[in-house]
Design an enzyme around this catalytic site. Structure first.
Site, PDB file in Angstrom:
ATOM      1  N   VAL A   1      -7.665  30.778  18.351  1.00 34.01           N
ATOM      2  CA  VAL A   1      -6.550  31.711  18.575  1.00 34.01           C
ATOM      3  C   VAL A   1      -5.257  31.131  18.018  1.00 34.01           C
ATOM      4  CG1 VAL A   1      -7.550  32.724  20.663  1.00 34.01           C
ATOM      5  CG2 VAL A   1      -6.006  30.781  20.856  1.00 34.01           C
TER       6      VAL A   1
ATOM      7  N   ARG B   1      -7.601  44.348  14.739  1.00 29.43           N
ATOM      8  CA  ARG B   1      -8.384  43.260  14.156  1.00 29.43           C
ATOM      9  C   ARG B   1      -9.861  43.383  14.539  1.00 29.43           C
ATOM     10  NH1 ARG B   1      -8.688  40.439   9.781  1.00 29.43           N
ATOM     11  NH2 ARG B   1      -9.717  38.449  10.062  1.00 29.43           N
TER      12      ARG B   1
ATOM     13  N   GLU C   1       3.933  25.153   5.233  1.00 34.88           N
ATOM     14  CA  GLU C   1       3.521  25.981   6.375  1.00 34.88           C
ATOM     15  C   GLU C   1       4.479  27.122   6.689  1.00 34.88           C
ATOM     16  OE1 GLU C   1       4.429  22.803   6.646  1.00 34.88           O
ATOM     17  OE2 GLU C   1       5.977  22.618   8.179  1.00 34.88           O
TER      18      GLU C   1
ATOM     19  N   ALA D   1      -7.687  17.380  15.399  1.00 30.34           N
ATOM     20  CA  ALA D   1      -6.504  18.160  15.022  1.00 30.34           C
ATOM     21  C   ALA D   1      -6.385  18.354  13.506  1.00 30.34           C
ATOM     22  CB  ALA D   1      -5.254  17.495  15.576  1.00 30.34           C
ATOM     23  N   ASN D   2      -7.049  17.520  12.721  1.00 28.92           N
ATOM     24  CA  ASN D   2      -7.006  17.712  11.253  1.00 28.92           C
ATOM     25  C   ASN D   2      -8.421  17.780  10.697  1.00 28.92           C
ATOM     26  OD1 ASN D   2      -7.592  14.993  11.627  1.00 28.92           O
ATOM     27  ND2 ASN D   2      -6.677  14.412   9.678  1.00 28.92           N
TER      28      ASN D   2
ATOM     29  N   ILE E   1     -10.488  24.558  17.614  1.00 24.39           N
ATOM     30  CA  ILE E   1      -9.741  24.491  16.340  1.00 24.39           C
ATOM     31  C   ILE E   1      -8.240  24.561  16.628  1.00 24.39           C
ATOM     32  CG2 ILE E   1      -9.414  25.527  14.069  1.00 24.39           C
ATOM     33  CD1 ILE E   1     -12.101  26.876  14.303  1.00 24.39           C
TER      34      ILE E   1
ATOM     35  N   SER F   1      -7.143  26.870   7.452  1.00 22.85           N
ATOM     36  CA  SER F   1      -7.826  27.603   8.526  1.00 22.85           C
ATOM     37  C   SER F   1      -9.221  28.024   8.072  1.00 22.85           C
ATOM     38  CB  SER F   1      -7.017  28.839   8.939  1.00 22.85           C
ATOM     39  OG  SER F   1      -5.853  28.456   9.611  1.00 22.85           O
TER      40      SER F   1
ATOM     41  N   ASP G   1      -4.410  21.896  17.297  1.00 21.34           N
ATOM     42  CA  ASP G   1      -3.133  21.515  16.663  1.00 21.34           C
ATOM     43  C   ASP G   1      -1.967  22.304  17.249  1.00 21.34           C
ATOM     44  OD1 ASP G   1      -3.952  23.899  15.509  1.00 21.34           O
ATOM     45  OD2 ASP G   1      -3.151  23.403  13.528  1.00 21.34           O
TER      46      ASP G   1
ATOM     47  N   TYR H   1       3.274  19.802   3.371  1.00 24.58           N
ATOM     48  CA  TYR H   1       3.308  20.183   4.788  1.00 24.58           C
ATOM     49  C   TYR H   1       4.339  19.291   5.478  1.00 24.58           C
ATOM     50  CZ  TYR H   1      -1.123  22.783   4.401  1.00 24.58           C
ATOM     51  OH  TYR H   1      -2.100  23.688   4.065  1.00 24.58           O
TER      52      TYR H   1
ATOM     53  N   HIS I   1       5.793  20.364   9.078  1.00 21.75           N
ATOM     54  CA  HIS I   1       5.647  20.553  10.531  1.00 21.75           C
ATOM     55  C   HIS I   1       6.802  19.877  11.281  1.00 21.75           C
ATOM     56  CE1 HIS I   1       1.829  22.585  10.226  1.00 21.75           C
ATOM     57  NE2 HIS I   1       1.399  21.649   9.413  1.00 21.75           N
TER      58      HIS I   1
ATOM     59  N   LYS J   1       0.553  15.601   3.239  1.00 20.64           N
ATOM     60  CA  LYS J   1       1.069  15.392   4.599  1.00 20.64           C
ATOM     61  C   LYS J   1       2.574  15.147   4.580  1.00 20.64           C
ATOM     62  CE  LYS J   1      -1.237  15.349   7.706  1.00 20.64           C
ATOM     63  NZ  LYS J   1      -1.780  16.509   8.485  1.00 20.64           N
TER      64      LYS J   1
ATOM     65  N   ARG K   1      -6.847  13.551   0.906  1.00 26.52           N
ATOM     66  CA  ARG K   1      -6.453  14.640   0.022  1.00 26.52           C
ATOM     67  C   ARG K   1      -5.327  14.161  -0.903  1.00 26.52           C
ATOM     68  NH1 ARG K   1      -5.276  19.165   4.464  1.00 26.52           N
ATOM     69  NH2 ARG K   1      -4.606  17.274   5.531  1.00 26.52           N
TER      70      ARG K   1
HETATM   71  N1  LIG Z   1      -7.829  21.786  13.928  1.00 24.58           N
HETATM   72  C1  LIG Z   1      -7.575  21.954  12.659  1.00 24.58           C
HETATM   73  O1  LIG Z   1      -7.845  21.087  11.835  1.00 24.58           O
HETATM   74  C2  LIG Z   1      -6.977  23.239  12.175  1.00 24.58           C
HETATM   75  C3  LIG Z   1      -6.955  23.555  10.809  1.00 24.58           C
HETATM   76  C4  LIG Z   1      -6.443  24.800  10.436  1.00 24.58           C
HETATM   77  C5  LIG Z   1      -5.935  25.682  11.386  1.00 24.58           C
HETATM   78  N2  LIG Z   1      -5.953  25.305  12.699  1.00 24.58           N
HETATM   79  C6  LIG Z   1      -5.493  26.198  13.793  1.00 24.58           C
HETATM   80  O2  LIG Z   1      -6.436  27.226  13.996  1.00 24.58           O
HETATM   81  C7  LIG Z   1      -5.798  28.253  14.772  1.00 24.58           C
HETATM   82  C8  LIG Z   1      -6.158  29.617  14.208  1.00 24.58           C
HETATM   83  O3  LIG Z   1      -5.513  29.771  12.947  1.00 24.58           O
HETATM   84  P1  LIG Z   1      -5.698  31.098  12.088  1.00 24.58           P
HETATM   85  O4  LIG Z   1      -5.114  30.805  10.737  1.00 24.58           O
HETATM   86  O5  LIG Z   1      -7.080  31.598  12.188  1.00 24.58           O
HETATM   87  O6  LIG Z   1      -4.729  32.101  12.867  1.00 24.58           O
HETATM   88  P2  LIG Z   1      -4.685  33.698  12.698  1.00 24.58           P
HETATM   89  O7  LIG Z   1      -3.296  34.090  13.033  1.00 24.58           O
HETATM   90  O8  LIG Z   1      -5.267  34.125  11.396  1.00 24.58           O
HETATM   91  O9  LIG Z   1      -5.676  34.213  13.852  1.00 24.58           O
HETATM   92  C9  LIG Z   1      -5.414  34.022  15.198  1.00 24.58           C
HETATM   93  C10 LIG Z   1      -6.095  35.150  15.970  1.00 24.58           C
HETATM   94  O10 LIG Z   1      -5.958  34.836  17.378  1.00 24.58           O
HETATM   95  C11 LIG Z   1      -5.814  36.076  18.046  1.00 24.58           C
HETATM   96  N3  LIG Z   1      -5.282  35.847  19.392  1.00 24.58           N
HETATM   97  C12 LIG Z   1      -4.025  35.548  19.769  1.00 24.58           C
HETATM   98  N4  LIG Z   1      -3.969  35.415  21.106  1.00 24.58           N
HETATM   99  C13 LIG Z   1      -5.208  35.652  21.590  1.00 24.58           C
HETATM  100  C14 LIG Z   1      -5.788  35.680  22.877  1.00 24.58           C
HETATM  101  N5  LIG Z   1      -5.057  35.453  23.982  1.00 24.58           N
HETATM  102  N6  LIG Z   1      -7.099  35.949  22.994  1.00 24.58           N
HETATM  103  C15 LIG Z   1      -7.862  36.188  21.893  1.00 24.58           C
HETATM  104  N7  LIG Z   1      -7.366  36.186  20.644  1.00 24.58           N
HETATM  105  C16 LIG Z   1      -6.058  35.925  20.495  1.00 24.58           C
HETATM  106  C17 LIG Z   1      -4.880  36.875  17.146  1.00 24.58           C
HETATM  107  O11 LIG Z   1      -4.914  38.253  17.438  1.00 24.58           O
HETATM  108  C18 LIG Z   1      -5.446  36.530  15.764  1.00 24.58           C
HETATM  109  O12 LIG Z   1      -6.432  37.459  15.357  1.00 24.58           O
HETATM  110  C19 LIG Z   1      -4.304  27.911  14.722  1.00 24.58           C
HETATM  111  O13 LIG Z   1      -3.922  27.283  15.922  1.00 24.58           O
HETATM  112  C20 LIG Z   1      -4.208  26.944  13.571  1.00 24.58           C
HETATM  113  O14 LIG Z   1      -3.071  26.096  13.687  1.00 24.58           O
HETATM  114  C21 LIG Z   1      -6.462  24.113  13.106  1.00 24.58           C
END
Ligand SMILES: NC(=O)c1ccc[n+]([C@@H]2O[C@H](COP(=O)([O-])OP(=O)(O)OC[C@H]3O[C@@H](n4cnc5c(N)ncnc54)[C@H](O)[C@@H]3O)[C@@H](O)[C@H]2O)c1
Length: 369
Positions: free
Chosen positions: A239, A203, A118, A299-300, A267, A134, A270, A94, A96, A75, A15
């Site tokens: 979550v 939600r 972030e 993780a990314n 997902i 996300s 991270d 970003y 972090h 990054k 990127r």
């Molecule tokens: N792996 C990757 O490359 C990558 C990229 C982007 C985001 N992410 C991660 O994805 C995750 C989700 O991000 P998001 O932007 O959708 O977050 P978000 O805040 O929009 O949504 C999270 C949801 O999880 C729900 N939640 C919380 N605890 C819960 C539980 N115990 N049971 C069920 N639901 C629960 C919340 O109510 C909320 O609706 C984060 O950890 C973010 O860091 C990872």
């Protein structure tokens, strides 16, 4: 303002901080943009694409940092980049920092004004510069899940959407936020049998209104998750508990009830992951198996679709980049409290309370006067 875009140097990062379209906007607003040679070639933004819209190409990162007031990246800065930062610089990327003390100490020593994507906020209390990633990860999770369900990839050999006369796969999405709803949209598009689990009843109601009969929603109790895991071919972990490690919703014991060759996509890896058996993987080696269940825990994830991700990130960051460029960082933060919430380090001080607490460093609030 003179704005610099270095080439990203983290492994497998293609990127780029500013796309040519964003550069064009900045040049039209009267700013100078300096782009390191080959900064965008990995995603087909040749140097000529930048010069065509008015940027100047610099031979290396040192020239970019020396000739710029603001540095726009993707990054967190690596050690050799931190060494080029000076107190006159504004860094927008970003960061972090909460899990990275060496980087934080480097930024403190630099004296630069460091604004983290972030922690920039919006009126609704959301994090608008995290949202696009996300969205990308949520949509990708169904694509990779479907891929690993294929027999040759070690999966059950099932097509996500089935065919006429053969039932579709069950997809359980844990967490119905930004990533979860984007995963659901893709899974519905593929005609999978989708259920979203969340603990936020408001939600769940919104998701119910949004999707109508295309999906089911369920409160994410332990029992409901245990049942979902035992019946679903694909489970998506999406979550987030802001500022905390992800809760371990799927235990090792639950895994034993899953169908052979089913797939987990975590997902939330991270934030530590929401499956007990998750550990972070990379695009080089994205999956592993536990109890005959495939785990994808990259993780990314957005890095795999770096071109889409660069456009999506720029859509979100450009208004803030323009504001900083037009007003200067101080005035821009005074004018926009949400941008000010992005400030993590400046003038050798940690300006973000959560970062200071996480790293046990002194916190000194930035005075917006
Ligand atoms: N792996 C990757 O490359 C990558 C990229 C982007 C985001 N992410 C991660 O994805 C995750 C989700 O991000 P998001 O932007 O959708 O977050 P978000 O805040 O929009 O949504 C999270 C949801 O999880 C729900 N939640 C919380 N605890 C819960 C539980 N115990 N049971 C069920 N639901 C629960 C919340 O109510 C909320 O609706 C984060 O950890 C973010 O860091 C990872």
């Amino acid at each position: 303002m003179r704005i610099g875009v270095p080439k990203e140097i983290k492994n497998h990062e293609y990127r780029v901080g500013l796309t040519p379209a964003s550069v064009a906007e900045l040049v039209a607003a009267g700013h100078e943009v300096l782009v390191e040679t080959k900064a965008g070639t990995g995603i087909d933004f040749a140097d000529e694409a930048y010069t065509r819209v008015g940027a100047t190409i610099a031979p290396d990162a040192a020239a970019v940092f020396a000739g710029s007031d603001m540095i726009v990246k993707v990054k967190e800065p690596q050690a050799q980049e931190i060494a080029l930062l000076e107190s006159r610089h504004t860094l927008f990327t970003y960061l972090h920092l909460a899990a990275d003390k060496p980087q934080t100490e480097g930024l403190i020593r630099s004296g630069a004004t460091c604004i983290a994507y972030e922690t920039v906020t919006s009126n609704s209390g959301a994090l608008p510069l995290l949202k696009p990633m996300s969205e990308v990860a949520g949509r990708m999770s169904i694509q990779v899940g479907a891929h690993y369900l294929e027999k040759e990839q070690g999966g059950r050999g099932e097509l996500l959407g089935g065919v006429p006369g053969v039932a579709p796969c069950k997809v359980a999405i844990l967490g119905g936020g930004v990533a979860g709803i984007n995963a659901a949209q893709m899974a519905v598009g593929q005609r999978a049998d989708v259920t979203i689990y969340d603990i936020n009843n408001e939600r769940l109601a919104e998701l119910d209104m949004h999707f109508g009969s295309q999906i089911k929603t369920a409160y994410a109790s332990k029992a409901a998750i245990a049942e979902a895991v035992s019946r679903s071919q694909l489970v998506i972990g999406a979550v987030l508990v802001p500022g905390a490690a992800a809760p371990k919703l799927v235990t090792r014991d639950m895994l034993k009830t899953m169908m052979r060759g089913s797939v987990l996509v975590d997902i939330a890896i991270d934030q530590g992951g929401c499956f007990e058996t998750s550990h972070a993987t990379t695009h080089d080696d994205p999956v592993y198996e536990v109890d005959n269940v495939i785990h994808y825990c990259v993780a990314n994830m957005p890095g795999a679709v770096a071109r889409t991700s660069a456009f999506a990130l720029n859509n979100a960051t450009l208004p803030f980049v323009l504001k900083i460029a037009n007003l200067g960082a101080g005035a821009a933060m005074r004018a926009d409290k949400h941008l000010a919430n992005g400030l993590n380090v400046s003038a050798g001080k940690v300006r973000h309370q959560a970062v200071a607490e996480a790293l046990d460093l002194p916190f000194e609030a930035w005075a917006a006067v």
